[in-house]
Structures are given as C-alpha cells and as structure tokens.
Design a protein around this motif. Structure first.
Motif, short mmCIF file in Angstrom:
data_model
loop_
_atom_site.label_atom_id
_atom_site.label_comp_id
_atom_site.label_asym_id
_atom_site.label_seq_id
_atom_site.Cartn_x
_atom_site.Cartn_y
_atom_site.Cartn_z
N UNK A 67 -1.73 2.61 10.48
CA UNK A 67 -0.42 2.04 10.13
C UNK A 67 -0.52 0.53 9.93
N UNK A 68 -1.35 -0.12 10.74
CA UNK A 68 -1.54 -1.57 10.57
C UNK A 68 -2.15 -1.87 9.21
N UNK A 69 -3.13 -1.06 8.79
CA UNK A 69 -3.74 -1.26 7.48
C UNK A 69 -2.73 -1.04 6.36
N UNK A 70 -1.94 0.02 6.47
CA UNK A 70 -0.95 0.32 5.44
C UNK A 70 0.08 -0.80 5.35
N UNK A 71 0.53 -1.29 6.50
CA UNK A 71 1.59 -2.29 6.52
C UNK A 71 1.14 -3.66 6.03
N UNK A 72 -0.15 -3.98 6.23
CA UNK A 72 -0.60 -5.35 5.93
C UNK A 72 -1.43 -5.48 4.67
N UNK A 73 -1.94 -4.37 4.11
CA UNK A 73 -2.89 -4.52 3.01
C UNK A 73 -2.26 -5.17 1.79
N UNK A 74 -0.93 -5.09 1.65
CA UNK A 74 -0.28 -5.77 0.55
C UNK A 74 -0.43 -7.27 0.59
N UNK A 75 -0.73 -7.82 1.77
CA UNK A 75 -0.90 -9.27 1.90
C UNK A 75 -2.31 -9.71 1.57
N UNK A 76 -3.30 -8.92 1.95
CA UNK A 76 -4.68 -9.39 1.77
C UNK A 76 -5.44 -8.66 0.67
N UNK A 77 -4.77 -7.76 -0.05
CA UNK A 77 -5.36 -7.14 -1.24
C UNK A 77 -4.43 -7.38 -2.43
N UNK A 78 -5.02 -7.65 -3.58
CA UNK A 78 -4.25 -7.81 -4.81
C UNK A 78 -4.31 -6.49 -5.57
N UNK A 79 -3.32 -5.64 -5.30
CA UNK A 79 -3.34 -4.30 -5.86
C UNK A 79 -3.35 -4.27 -7.37
N UNK A 80 -2.65 -5.21 -8.01
CA UNK A 80 -2.60 -5.22 -9.47
C UNK A 80 -4.00 -5.41 -10.05
N UNK A 81 -4.80 -6.26 -9.43
CA UNK A 81 -6.13 -6.56 -9.95
C UNK A 81 -7.21 -5.63 -9.39
N UNK B 144 0.81 -1.22 0.00
CA UNK B 144 0.00 0.00 0.00
C UNK B 144 0.84 1.26 0.00
N UNK B 145 2.18 1.11 -0.09
CA UNK B 145 3.05 2.27 0.04
C UNK B 145 2.85 3.32 -1.03
N UNK B 146 2.62 2.88 -2.26
CA UNK B 146 2.48 3.84 -3.34
C UNK B 146 1.27 4.73 -3.14
N UNK B 147 0.19 4.18 -2.68
CA UNK B 147 -1.02 4.97 -2.47
C UNK B 147 -0.83 5.98 -1.34
N UNK B 148 0.05 5.64 -0.40
CA UNK B 148 0.43 6.61 0.63
C UNK B 148 1.10 7.81 -0.02
#
Length: 742
Positions: free
Chosen positions: A289-303, A69-73
């Motif tokens: 911060x927990x959402x930002x740090x973990x969303x890469x695991x449970x969201x498929x950003x590419x899709x 989620x870093x890029x969206x930050x």
C-alpha cells in the motif's frame, strides 16, 4: 506534452470488476454459474483497494497533476477477476454437463459487461457533449466530438495515440475525455480475452473426449497459465522495447498494456499457497500500500509506464491480493481488514462512476475559469461534487441497469402500463439522447468540412498582415482572416504535398519548390519551424530563379544533439538518425545555402537562445564551405497562465492583445545569433521579429490576419505577408537570391 499540464496524458479508468455487495462470488464478467465452479471467497478488501486506487487517481489528477499508481491497480485487478472467472468457467464446463455451444459462447459475459459499462459511460459522454457546447471554444468541438465517438466505441486509446503523433494536433491536449483511453484499452482486453480463452475452453472440451486427462482442473489451469504467461511476456517485452522508440504511442498502446491485467490473471490461475505468519502477510500489505500510495511522487508514469517501472504498482497490487488470500480458518491481515472497512469499500463501489466523472468536471472547470490548475480549495470542491455525482450515477443509472437485485428502482412500474419500468424508460432515454448526440456531432463534422482556408487572393489593402507592422500599412476595421475555426488548417504547402516526414521516418522526403530549373539551390531543412517559411521562400525562389529543396521532419530541427527529444521530453531517436541522413545528403549535394532555424525558446529562462546542438550543425556545414542562413525563431505565444492556443483564445472571445504575448518574455532585445554570426562569415542571420511583434507586444492578430494557427506555428496566410521582408533580408545575405521583391 501539453496544456494545461501533464495531467492531460494521465491515467486509465477503473476496471469494471466485481460489485461490492452480493452473497455469492462474482467477477468482472458476472457471477459464476454454480458453486461447482469453485470460486474463491469474495474479497471485500479488494473493493477497498479499488477505493484507495480511485482516491489516488482523482487526487493526483486534481491537486498534483501527476500520474498515480492507481490505474495500474485497476488493470491488475481487472485481469485477476476476469481471467479467474474464465478459468473457473472452463473447469466447470468440463466437469458438468455443459454443451460445446454454451462453453464457447461469449454472449452471457459480454451482455453483463455491456450492462455494467455502457449506461454510465454514455451518460457521461452525453453530458460532455452538452458542456462542450456551453463551455469550450468552437475550435475544439470537432476534436471532442470525434473523441466522443472514439470513447463510445472503445478505441479512444488509439485515437489519442495517433493524435499524439500528429505534431499539428496540439489543440487536443485538454480533452475532457483523455482519461477514457484506459477504459478503451480494458474493453479491448476483455473482448480479446473472452474470445481467445473461450476458444481455448472449447478446444479443451473437444479434445477432452479423446484425452480425458486434459479435463483435469490442474491441466486446464496449466494450459491457461502457459497461454496467458506467453502473451504477458510478449506484451512486456514490447512495452520495454517501445519505451525508447515511441513512448507517447507506447503509453496508450493496448499491446504494451496487456501484461498488466494478464499478470493479475496469472495470480488468479495460480495463487501461491505458502503458509506464512500473519505478521508477514500484514507487512506485505502495508509495504504494498505504501508503494501504491507514493509511487506517483517518485515515478514519472507518463514517461516510464507501461515498461519495467510499472511493476511497482502492479507488483504491489499482486502483493495485496496474495497477502489477503489466507488459508481456511486464518483471519485476514490487519491491513487487509482495514481495506475491507466500510468507507474504503463504499468508495470502491463508486470507483467506476468517480473515474468517469472527476476528469471531465476538472477540465470543464479549468476551461471555464481560464486557468491551468485548481487551487486546493477548488480541487476539494471538485472532489466533493464528483463524489456526489458518482453516488447519483451509481444509484439511479448503474445499479438499476445492472439488475441482480442491486436496486429497488428496477422494479418501479408505470401504474397504467405495468410493462413500462424505470429501467425501460432509462434505456429509451439513453438510446435517444445518445442518438441525438451522435447526430449533432455528425452535423458539426459536416459543417466543419465546409470550412476552408481561402486566403490566396486577399486584398492586400484590406488585409496587410505583417506590412502593418513593417511598413505602417493602414488597417481597416474588418474581421480577421482566416477565421479562428479555419486557421488550424492554414498549413504550409509541404504538408499536403507529402514532404513533411512524420515522427517515425528516418529518411528525408525531398520536395522541390521555387524555380525547379534554377541554377542556384537553397536547402530548407529542419522541423516545422523551418517548414513555416516555405510559402514565402517558394515565391522568392520563383521570382529570382533559384530552386528550393526541402528536408523536413515533424518536431526535428537540425541539431547535433546526440539524444534529441520531443517537445514533451520523451526520447526521439528517429530524429538523430534523420538528421544524420540529411547532413550526409547535404554534404553530397552541396547546396548553395542551407536555410534553417537559429534560435529556440530558452528552457532555462525567459526569451530565446541559440541551442548548442544548432551551433554544432552550423559549424559542420560551414566547415564544408556551405553557407547557412539562420532565421530567428518566432515568439511562442504564452501568458501568465501558460501557453496560448491563438485560435482557441480568439474563439473564446479574446482579442488581438489579450491573446498575444509580451515581447520581452519571448525575445531578447538582440538576436542571440549575433555573436555567432560575427565570428563565422558563412553564417547569415535573419530576424523577422519586427514583422510579428511591435515594440512591446506580439499580437494574435496583425493587419487583419491571424498570426498563429495553433500554439506556436505561424499561419501560412501570415507568412505570405512576410515575403517582402524575408526577400529583403535574404538578398542582403545572399546577393544571388535577390533582388528583393517589390
């Protein structure tokens, strides 16, 4: 989508936001003019948030191959700083004696942006050009060179978006500049916001002479809020709509991404001044911060990004910004104080350079090693080296070029010539090296324009191709044709003729081949793996007096699957509509046979299978009395390290065998379509596997001809050498299509 992994589609670059050390308020566009602009107190915790974000981006890229989620930050912070600066400028322009020209002039902010962004970017682009020549096969130089131009001129996102639509451009997947798309998007946002909002500021300045109420700060903020909110809503609606239409393009599209920085800008325009307990603000920051740090695991950003689920990292960033905007006299929440710590802020100060450097370093390392993933130890080394290079970049290039007292190097002068400063030398060097790089790229582009496929009249005794496998033809020691540099352009004739429908098309573009006056007709229908055979079918049709009508669409085989997808797994509704239209046309015209694919690589395991969607089409056509000729799909080149781009593999020094594929991992011993053919007399299966593979291996070069033009399409030259065998099998299935060629 792609080799080496889905990392290749991953994230955007950090926004060029405020620097980490200064005495007064600064924004992405630079410091405000005076204290009268009423800029908020500088937020070092947001620099720390940038540090967390870049750490997530780099670690997810290098170790996990996922979108964090870093890029969206970064995007949200960009809008918060930049639009906030423009609003404060407009308020100040109305209350101070600032002329109309100064109010609307974009140059001061644009100049600061260019000094902030270009030196580091152009340094990386020069380094990428050099490393490309040293590490990357020549087959990829042309595409990377074009991406260097696209990155330098800030349209890389649309260059990649267009190439992701090009079914024949698979070799661009491992680009060392894939990540620059986000910087291009942000650059477009900065320029667009600058022009539009400064124009609004000018209109307010003019109208305020007759309507003084318009110059009140609250009214100005309301005007800006309405404009920004309207564009943000339109952008978000577009992103959500395009998610289910064309997600590969949607991912890169500035129109779809605009809402992310714009909602950050809305928070800068109106910051809720709710008085809440410190523990509540602290909880908000921790959850965010927990959402930002973990969303890469449970969201498929590419899709899924930049549609609704992108609100997770975007909303979390807004939460951190709000939680740290405490009333006067109230201390920062504990979590925000941690973000404002020295290490996080230091990392945030390197965010721009680190984003620029880590991805190319990773890609060049993987290319050099010939692997798809870095191990944990390798990834750690890449991160450490990236950090070191980022520090050097910031100290010796970024800070001196930006000025403002950030670097003592700026004041170093040549003793004999005081006007020759460190920054002057650095500027001249960057301009000269950039011009030299551009010249070299253009020279290679001109060279590649002279590289052409010229294989129509190859001597069959010197270049037997498939006949070496099928007929035991001798193979003299000659360099293969087409060359690895040229074979990517060895296309079926339907593409250049305009009869290969693109991804957006829903109506077939029908081509006529073979004997246009033939009494019998074969309909060649499906995707590019059906299209491959047109060169051989055209020759057979001409020799035997039958017509060939083509119904072809990129990435869209004839399938009854209700929700077809592209290779990367994204929805492909246009394919469903196109297939329905083609099937209606076939039912109306009733060709004497339909030629299409019968198998595909099995996603559930090794070898190939007959997809259920294909069977549905076979059933529908044969139920109408239309014979189906189903040709077994070719092996898709792969090895222990994944998919193989044959021209690249050969250009990098590989051999026919090392760039080939074990037959058992690509093909079942028996054609999977046998069982269906035995139960349906109107279905005729063709299998040319023995013309592509020997008993154990499917080589990259057969009979002095390169077999594949990319990851999984036969070269048109090689297909022509299969004409005799295709004619033999076709005549056995449809006697009127023979006799077989001599």
């Amino acid at each position: 989508m792609h080799a080496p992994t889905d990392r290749s589609t991953d994230p955007p670059a950090p926004a060029p936001t405020a620097p980490t050390k200064r005495s007064g308020p600064t924004t992405a566009s630079g410091p405000t003019t005076t204290a009268a602009a009423a800029a908020p107190a500088y937020r070092t915790d947001l620099d720390g948030l940038r540090g967390i974000a870049i750490a997530l981006v780099a670690c997810f890229h290098i170790w996990f191959g996922r979108v964090s989620g870093g890029v969206d930050v970064f995007l949200t912070l960009s809008g918060y700083f930049f639009i906030g600066s423009l609003v404060r400028h407009t308020v100040h322009a109305q209350s101070a004696r600032i002329g109309f020209g100064e109010t609307i002039s974009p140059w001061p902010r644009l100049k600061r942006l260019l000094k902030r962004l270009l030196p580091a970017l152009y340094t990386v682009l020069i380094a990428v050009a050099v490393l490309t020549a040293l590490v990357v096969p020549q087959t990829r130089w042309l595409n990377i060179g074009r991406e260097i131009f696209a990155s330098a001129l800030y349209y890389q996102n649309y260059y990649l978006a267009q190439n992701s639509q090009d079914y024949l451009a698979a070799s661009s997947a491992n680009s060392p500049l894939q990540h620059i798309w986000s910087m291009s998007m942000q650059g477009q946002f900065f320029v667009g916001a600058l022009v539009v909002l400064l124009a609004v500021a000018g209109l307010i300045k003019l109208a305020g002479r007759r309507l003084p109420a318009l110059t009140r700060p609250g009214v100005i903020r309301a005007i800006f809020a309405v404009i920004v909110a309207a564009v943000a809503l339109a952008s978000f609606a577009w992103a959500q709509y395009r998610l289910h239409i064309d997600q590969p393009f949607n991912y890169y599209d500035t129109r779809s991404r605009l809402w992310e920085p714009l909602v950050g800008g809305l928070l800068a325009i109106w910051m809720p001044a709710w008085r809440v307990a410190a523990w509540f603000r602290n909880t908000v920051t921790v959850v965010a911060l927990a959402l930002i740090a973990t969303c890469g695991w449970w969201l498929d950003g590419v899709a899924q990004y930049p549609a609704a689920l992108a609100w997770v990292p975007v909303g979390a960033t807004l939460m951190v910004i709000w939680a740290g905007q405490v009333p006067a006299g109230q201390s920062l929440p504990a979590a925000n104080r941690i973000l404002a710590g020295r290490r996080a802020v230091w990392l945030g100060s390197l965010a721009y350079a680190l984003y620029l450097i880590h991805w190319p370093l990773l890609i060049f390392y993987l290319t050099w090693r010939g692997t798809e993933r870095a191990t944990f130890a390798e990834g750690t080394v890449i991160l450490v080296v990236s950090l070191g290079l980022s520090w050097l970049m910031k100290r010796y290039i970024e800070d001196p070029m930006r000025g403002g007292g950030r670097s003592a190097l700026r004041y170093i002068r040549w003793p004999a010539h005081p006007r020759i400063t460190y920054t002057a030398i650095l500027t001249v060097a960057l301009i000269a090296l950039s011009a030299g790089t551009a010249g070299a790229i253009k020279a290679w582009d001109r060279h590649m324009s002279t590289v052409a496929v010229d294989t129509a009249n190859l001597d069959p005794t010197s270049y037997p191709g498939a006949r070496a496998l099928l007929e035991g033809a001798p193979v003299p020691a000659l360099d293969p044709q087409p060359t690895p540099l040229a074979v990517a352009d060895d296309l079926p004739q339907t593409g250049p003729d305009g009869f290969m429908s693109d991804f957006a098309a829903t109506e077939p573009a029908v081509g006529v081949y073979g004997d246009p006056d033939g009494a019998k007709t074969i309909a060649l229908a499906g995707g590019s793996h059906a299209e491959m055979w047109i060169g051989a079918l055209d020759a057979i049709g001409k020799a035997n007096g039958f017509k060939i009508l083509t119904y072809l669409k990129m990435g869209c085989p004839l399938t009854a699957e209700p929700d077809p997808t592209r290779l990367e797994g994204t929805p492909y509704p246009e394919c469903r509509v196109w297939v329905d239209n083609v099937m209606a046309e076939l039912a109306r015209t009733r060709p004497d046979a339909v030629f299409t694919n019968s198998t595909r690589p099995d996603p559930a395991g090794p070898a190939d299978h007959v997809p259920a969607g294909y069977v549905g089409i076979f059933d529908e056509l044969t139920a109408q009395g239309i014979p189906v000729v189903g040709i077994r799909d070719i092996p898709w080149p792969h090895g222990p390290r994944g998919a193989i781009n044959t021209p690249e593999c050969l250009a990098a020094g590989g051999t026919a065998r090392s760039c080939g594929t074990d037959r058992a991992t690509a093909l079942h011993p028996i054609d999977p379509a046998v069982d269906y053919a035995e139960g349906n007399p109107l279905f005729h299966r063709l299998d040319l596997s023995d013309g592509v593979c020997d008993a154990d291996r499917c080589p990259a070069v057969v009979g002095n001809i390169i077999v594949y033009k990319d990851y999984h399409h036969l070269s048109a030259t090689y297909v022509r050498t299969l004409t005799r065998e295709l004619s033999r099998q076709l005549a056995a299935a449809l006697p009127w299509a023979g006799p077989e060629l001599p």
